[in-house]
Design a protein around this motif. Structure first.
Motif, short mmCIF file in Angstrom:
data_model
loop_
_atom_site.label_atom_id
_atom_site.label_comp_id
_atom_site.label_asym_id
_atom_site.label_seq_id
_atom_site.Cartn_x
_atom_site.Cartn_y
_atom_site.Cartn_z
N GLY A 212 0.64 -1.52 0.08
CA GLY A 212 0.37 -0.18 -0.38
C GLY A 212 1.18 1.30 -0.06
O GLY A 212 1.86 1.57 -0.27
N THR A 213 -0.16 2.47 0.22
CA THR A 213 0.61 3.64 0.89
C THR A 213 1.55 3.69 1.83
O THR A 213 0.92 3.45 3.19
CB THR A 213 0.35 4.77 1.05
OG1 THR A 213 -0.85 4.69 -1.16
CG2 THR A 213 1.08 6.28 0.70
N VAL A 214 2.52 4.65 1.93
CA VAL A 214 3.09 4.81 3.29
C VAL A 214 3.49 6.31 2.72
O VAL A 214 4.47 7.31 2.46
CB VAL A 214 4.70 4.22 3.09
CG1 VAL A 214 5.96 4.71 4.65
CG2 VAL A 214 4.73 2.95 3.52
N ARG A 215 2.92 6.87 4.39
CA ARG A 215 3.03 8.90 4.22
C ARG A 215 4.06 8.80 5.48
O ARG A 215 3.43 8.52 6.37
CB ARG A 215 1.73 9.46 4.63
CG ARG A 215 0.58 8.68 3.61
CD ARG A 215 -0.69 9.80 3.28
NE ARG A 215 -1.94 9.58 2.46
CZ ARG A 215 -2.47 8.68 2.97
NH1 ARG A 215 -2.71 8.22 3.30
NH2 ARG A 215 -3.44 8.68 1.51
N LEU A 216 5.20 9.88 5.31
CA LEU A 216 5.97 9.84 6.38
C LEU A 216 5.89 11.84 6.31
O LEU A 216 5.46 12.42 5.57
CB LEU A 216 7.52 9.64 5.72
CG LEU A 216 7.36 8.47 5.42
CD1 LEU A 216 7.77 8.38 4.34
CD2 LEU A 216 8.77 7.64 6.24
#
Length: 403
Positions: A212-216
């Motif tokens: 999926g998506t990883v937001r930092l």
């Protein structure tokens, strides 16, 4: 890292292979249902973590088995025969540990390798959608002190991130002596404040990879956790061949697994074609011929994988421009042959097995969906280009993570 398990310590290559062989039947048990229901493989990954397989590449100096690349490839091939999604989760784990071994600080090596021997998984956070291509990185690393950085960015197709205890996040940083910013890998505990892992992967295949998506958002990290990943490419080092070897092994494992499922179906459920003159589907000469052709293709890919793994081990032991180039070319050949075999066999499964095999509840189409999705990762056409240039002019392939 708060999520820990009690992991067994694998001692050598033979031990790693025995462990993988023992796990395969359990990973196969509900693979069709997992994919059909998109049931994420938490129990299966817990077994893998406890088995000790995640720690097989940890250097002996850090307490690991430090197995050969050939052993890593075989472990991934075996898992790929029954579940490509689970096998794919292992690929970035082993690839980034390989970079860490060469480029990481002693402090980071000690921390990550210790966690991995205790069952920690490393997921990836590399790809982005906003640039001109996948290597056009927009994630920023901002220095906030003498030994601190802040990471901000969004990553997609982050395989294994949902299950990971560590995330390997790529970003560009200016480096003295280089005109352009260079790629770095930042090892970030997945439970660090500011890290959000979103389960939004919706691919037609590889449904349970957690990609999926990883937001930092303003993630604070120590400078010691920033790995100069670019050094894997500025000097001869087989990072690219090693990383791609895992992808090839996964495809070739799926090809073998799909062929075995096809054979089982024909033996137990298919009926002979009316014109075959045979009482059984296994006696139909045209079916036998097609199985022979498919077996030939899979065996060729398996042989190329063995040769590629051997070349990577040579380059790892003696990294020169020549040995690394040969490893890249050998792996490119295995990846091209393996990708073709995976898609071909997964498609031919229905031809040889007949109409009954198309029943949706059987979910035999997961092999084709997985093969078609995974082989998009690194286009075969560019593998062929590099092989052709070398054959014609002796031009060595470039050094990067896709060759």
């Amino acid at each position: 890292m708060t999520d820990t398990v009690t992991a067994r310590l694998i001692t050598d290559d033979s031990d790693a292979l025995r462990t993988a062989h023992a796990l395969v039947p359990r990973l196969a048990a509900e693979a069709d249902q997992r994919d059909a229901e998109r049931r994420l493989p938490w129990p299966e990954l817990a077994e893998i973590r406890a088995s000790g397989l995640l720690g097989i590449t940890v250097p002996a100096s850090r307490g690991g088995a430090e197995v050969a690349a050939a052993t890593v490839a075989e472990v991934m091939r075996l898992v790929g025969t029954v579940d490509l999604s689970v096998a794919q989760i292992l690929q970035p784990h082993f690839a980034f540990l390989y970079s860490l071994r060469r480029n990481g600080s002693p402090t980071l090596q000690e921390k990550v390798f210790t966690d991995v021997l205790n069952g920690a998984l490393v997921g990836n956070a590399q790809a982005e959608r906003t640039g001109k291509h996948s290597h056009d990185q927009r994630t920023t690393l901002e220095r906030t002190g003498a030994d601190r950085y802040r990471i901000t960015g969004v990553k997609y197709y982050a395989t294994g991130s949902l299950f990971a205890q560590w995330l390997a996040v790529t970003a560009l940083l200016p480096v003295s002596g280089h005109a352009d910013p260079q790629p770095h890998a930042v090892f970030v505990p997945a439970d660090t404040p500011g890290v959000e892992v979103v389960d939004d992967w919706d691919g037609m295949g590889q449904r349970t990879t957690g990609s999926g998506t990883v937001r930092l958002t303003g993630v604070d990290v120590s400078a010691a956790w920033v790995v100069p990943h670019y050094r894997s490419f500025t000097h001869p080092f087989p990072y690219g061949p090693f990383a791609q070897l895992g992808h090839a092994a996964i495809d070739i494992g799926l090809a073998r697994g799909a062929l075995e499922r096809a054979a089982e179906f024909v033996r137990t459920r298919s009926r002979p074609y009316v014109e075959s003159g045979s009482d059984t589907a296994t006696g139909d000469p045209l079916v036998v011929q097609q199985f022979g052709e498919l077996e030939l293709q899979v065996r060729a890919a398996e042989a190329l994988l063995e040769r590629a793994a051997a070349a990577v081990d040579v380059a790892d032991a003696h990294p020169t421009a020549a040995t690394v180039a040969e490893a890249s070319l050998a792996v490119a050949a295995a990846k091209a042959a393996g990708g073709r075999a995976a898609v071909t066999v997964a498609n031919a499964l229905f031809e040889v097995a007949g109409t009954r095999s198309a029943a949706d509840p059987l979910n035999l189409h997961r092999y084709w969906r997985d093969a078609r999705t995974h082989t998009l990762h690194d286009p075969i056409r560019w593998k062929i280009q590099h092989l052709g240039r070398f054959a014609l002019t002796g031009q060595r392939p470039p050094r990067h993570g896709q060759i």
